[in-house]
Structure formats: C-alpha cells, structure tokens
Design a protein around this motif. Structure first.
Motif, PDB file in Angstrom:
ATOM      1  N   TYR A  48       0.827  -1.202   0.000  1.00  0.00           N
ATOM      2  CA  TYR A  48       0.000   0.000   0.000  1.00  0.00           C
ATOM      3  C   TYR A  48       0.865   1.258   0.000  1.00  0.00           C
ATOM      4  O   TYR A  48       0.604   2.207  -0.737  1.00  0.00           O
ATOM      5  CB  TYR A  48      -0.924   0.020   1.222  1.00  0.00           C
ATOM      6  CG  TYR A  48      -2.057  -0.960   1.150  1.00  0.00           C
ATOM      7  CD1 TYR A  48      -3.181  -0.695   0.386  1.00  0.00           C
ATOM      8  CD2 TYR A  48      -2.014  -2.156   1.855  1.00  0.00           C
ATOM      9  CE1 TYR A  48      -4.234  -1.586   0.320  1.00  0.00           C
ATOM     10  CE2 TYR A  48      -3.058  -3.055   1.798  1.00  0.00           C
ATOM     11  CZ  TYR A  48      -4.162  -2.762   1.026  1.00  0.00           C
ATOM     12  OH  TYR A  48      -5.202  -3.653   0.956  1.00  0.00           O
ATOM     13  N   PRO A  95     -10.855  -3.571   4.958  1.00  0.00           N
ATOM     14  CA  PRO A  95      -9.876  -3.567   3.858  1.00  0.00           C
ATOM     15  C   PRO A  95     -10.437  -4.199   2.586  1.00  0.00           C
ATOM     16  O   PRO A  95     -11.096  -5.232   2.629  1.00  0.00           O
ATOM     17  CB  PRO A  95      -8.721  -4.403   4.400  1.00  0.00           C
ATOM     18  CG  PRO A  95      -8.872  -4.368   5.872  1.00  0.00           C
ATOM     19  CD  PRO A  95     -10.336  -4.235   6.144  1.00  0.00           C
ATOM     20  N   SER A  96     -10.172  -3.546   1.485  1.00  0.00           N
ATOM     21  CA  SER A  96     -10.609  -4.046   0.185  1.00  0.00           C
ATOM     22  C   SER A  96      -9.726  -3.420  -0.887  1.00  0.00           C
ATOM     23  O   SER A  96      -8.779  -2.690  -0.587  1.00  0.00           O
ATOM     24  CB  SER A  96     -12.081  -3.699  -0.061  1.00  0.00           C
ATOM     25  OG  SER A  96     -12.237  -2.307  -0.198  1.00  0.00           O
ATOM     26  N   LEU A  97     -10.063  -3.689  -2.118  1.00  0.00           N
ATOM     27  CA  LEU A  97      -9.338  -3.096  -3.239  1.00  0.00           C
ATOM     28  C   LEU A  97      -9.479  -1.574  -3.240  1.00  0.00           C
ATOM     29  O   LEU A  97      -8.608  -0.865  -3.743  1.00  0.00           O
ATOM     30  CB  LEU A  97      -9.856  -3.684  -4.557  1.00  0.00           C
ATOM     31  CG  LEU A  97      -9.192  -3.191  -5.830  1.00  0.00           C
ATOM     32  CD1 LEU A  97      -7.722  -3.599  -5.840  1.00  0.00           C
ATOM     33  CD2 LEU A  97      -9.896  -3.743  -7.046  1.00  0.00           C
ATOM     34  N   LEU A  98     -10.552  -1.080  -2.657  1.00  0.00           N
ATOM     35  CA  LEU A  98     -10.763   0.370  -2.601  1.00  0.00           C
ATOM     36  C   LEU A  98      -9.683   1.077  -1.786  1.00  0.00           C
ATOM     37  O   LEU A  98      -9.421   2.256  -2.000  1.00  0.00           O
ATOM     38  CB  LEU A  98     -12.143   0.689  -2.036  1.00  0.00           C
ATOM     39  CG  LEU A  98     -13.321   0.344  -2.932  1.00  0.00           C
ATOM     40  CD1 LEU A  98     -14.630   0.639  -2.219  1.00  0.00           C
ATOM     41  CD2 LEU A  98     -13.239   1.116  -4.235  1.00  0.00           C
ATOM     42  N   TRP A  99      -9.058   0.376  -0.853  1.00  0.00           N
ATOM     43  CA  TRP A  99      -7.961   0.984  -0.106  1.00  0.00           C
ATOM     44  C   TRP A  99      -6.810   1.319  -1.043  1.00  0.00           C
ATOM     45  O   TRP A  99      -6.265   2.417  -0.999  1.00  0.00           O
ATOM     46  CB  TRP A  99      -7.479   0.036   0.987  1.00  0.00           C
ATOM     47  CG  TRP A  99      -8.296   0.052   2.235  1.00  0.00           C
ATOM     48  CD1 TRP A  99      -9.625   0.327   2.346  1.00  0.00           C
ATOM     49  CD2 TRP A  99      -7.827  -0.222   3.543  1.00  0.00           C
ATOM     50  NE1 TRP A  99     -10.013   0.226   3.647  1.00  0.00           N
ATOM     51  CE2 TRP A  99      -8.929  -0.112   4.408  1.00  0.00           C
ATOM     52  CE3 TRP A  99      -6.599  -0.571   4.071  1.00  0.00           C
ATOM     53  CZ2 TRP A  99      -8.830  -0.320   5.773  1.00  0.00           C
ATOM     54  CZ3 TRP A  99      -6.498  -0.780   5.432  1.00  0.00           C
ATOM     55  CH2 TRP A  99      -7.601  -0.654   6.275  1.00  0.00           C
ATOM     56  N   ALA A 100      -6.436   0.379  -1.887  1.00  0.00           N
ATOM     57  CA  ALA A 100      -5.342   0.621  -2.839  1.00  0.00           C
ATOM     58  C   ALA A 100      -5.729   1.714  -3.828  1.00  0.00           C
ATOM     59  O   ALA A 100      -4.919   2.596  -4.139  1.00  0.00           O
ATOM     60  CB  ALA A 100      -4.984  -0.664  -3.576  1.00  0.00           C
ATOM     61  N   VAL A 101      -6.963   1.677  -4.303  1.00  0.00           N
ATOM     62  CA  VAL A 101      -7.426   2.705  -5.239  1.00  0.00           C
ATOM     63  C   VAL A 101      -7.407   4.078  -4.565  1.00  0.00           C
ATOM     64  O   VAL A 101      -6.969   5.068  -5.157  1.00  0.00           O
ATOM     65  CB  VAL A 101      -8.837   2.360  -5.772  1.00  0.00           C
ATOM     66  CG1 VAL A 101      -9.422   3.510  -6.565  1.00  0.00           C
ATOM     67  CG2 VAL A 101      -8.789   1.099  -6.608  1.00  0.00           C
TER      68      VAL A 101
END
Length: 135
Positions: A48, A95-101
C-alpha cells in the motif's frame, strides 16, 4: 494595496500547503494514521505504501506539465485537496481493493497539488523569502 494582496495570496498558499502536507505525512507517507489502520485490520502495509509513493511521484512529475498559470495552479490545488479527502473515505470500511485505489488516487492528487504549490511559491514569494516559506 498590491502588497497586501500579494501577502494574502502568499499566506493562503502557505496555509494550504501546510494542511496538505499534514495530511500527506500523517496518512500517505508512512504516517501513523495509515499504520494504525493497517495494524488494526492485520494488513501488510508495504504494498500500500509503495503504491502511494509511486502515485505521488507520478503526480509530481505530471503536475508540472499542466500547471502553467496562477488560476490553474489554484484550481488544481483546491481540486486535489478535495480529491484527497474523498479518496480517504474507503478507509472507514474494512480492507478491500478500494484501499489501494484510494491511496493511488490521493497519492496522485497530492503530487499534483504539491507541484501546483511550487508554481504558487514561485509566483507569490520573492526570491529572498522562498527559503523561509518552505521552512
């Protein structure tokens, strides 16, 4: 009157930069807020943080290409700050992919805002005052 307006623009430029970097240093760049959220959710933080730093570099690099005037610099700074705040919303959830986005978007927007602030620094601060403004 022109001196007051220049000082006012310089003040707002420095205040905006200070608030933006408070966010960047406490959240994106290995800040305690991000580390606490990652630890609380038992998530490995290295990917991240690396993604956020790469996105910030891309924003710094590309921001210099499209900021060519004072008004564009102001709109870019304000818009980027709003985008950074909106991209932080996914961290209120699990936590999900939206954290990275969110980290990619806020890293890029933060880089563009810093590049825009560089233009404002050059425009509103005299050469002998720039070191004081940066400090």
């Amino acid at each position: 009157m022109a001196q007051v307006k220049a000082t006012n623009n310089r003040f707002f430029s420095i205040a905006g930069f200070s608030l933006l970097f408070a966010y960047l240093l406490s959240f994106l760049f290995e800040g305690q807020v991000l580390y606490s959220m990652l630890a609380y959710n038992n998530v490995v933080g290295s990917p991240y943080i690396l993604v956020a730093i790469i996105a910030h570099f891309a924003g710094l690099f590309s921001g210099g290409f499209f900021v060519k005037s004072q008004i564009i610099a102001r709109y870019t700074m304000l818009g980027s700050m709003v985008i950074c705040l909106m991209a932080t919303v996914p961290f209120y959830f699990s936590p999900s992919l939206l954290w990275a986005v969110g980290l990619i978007v806020s890293g890029y927007a933060g880089g563009c805002a810093v590049a825009s602030w560089g233009y404002s620094l050059k425009a509103f601060t005299s050469k002998n005052q720039r070191i004081k403004s940066c400090a």
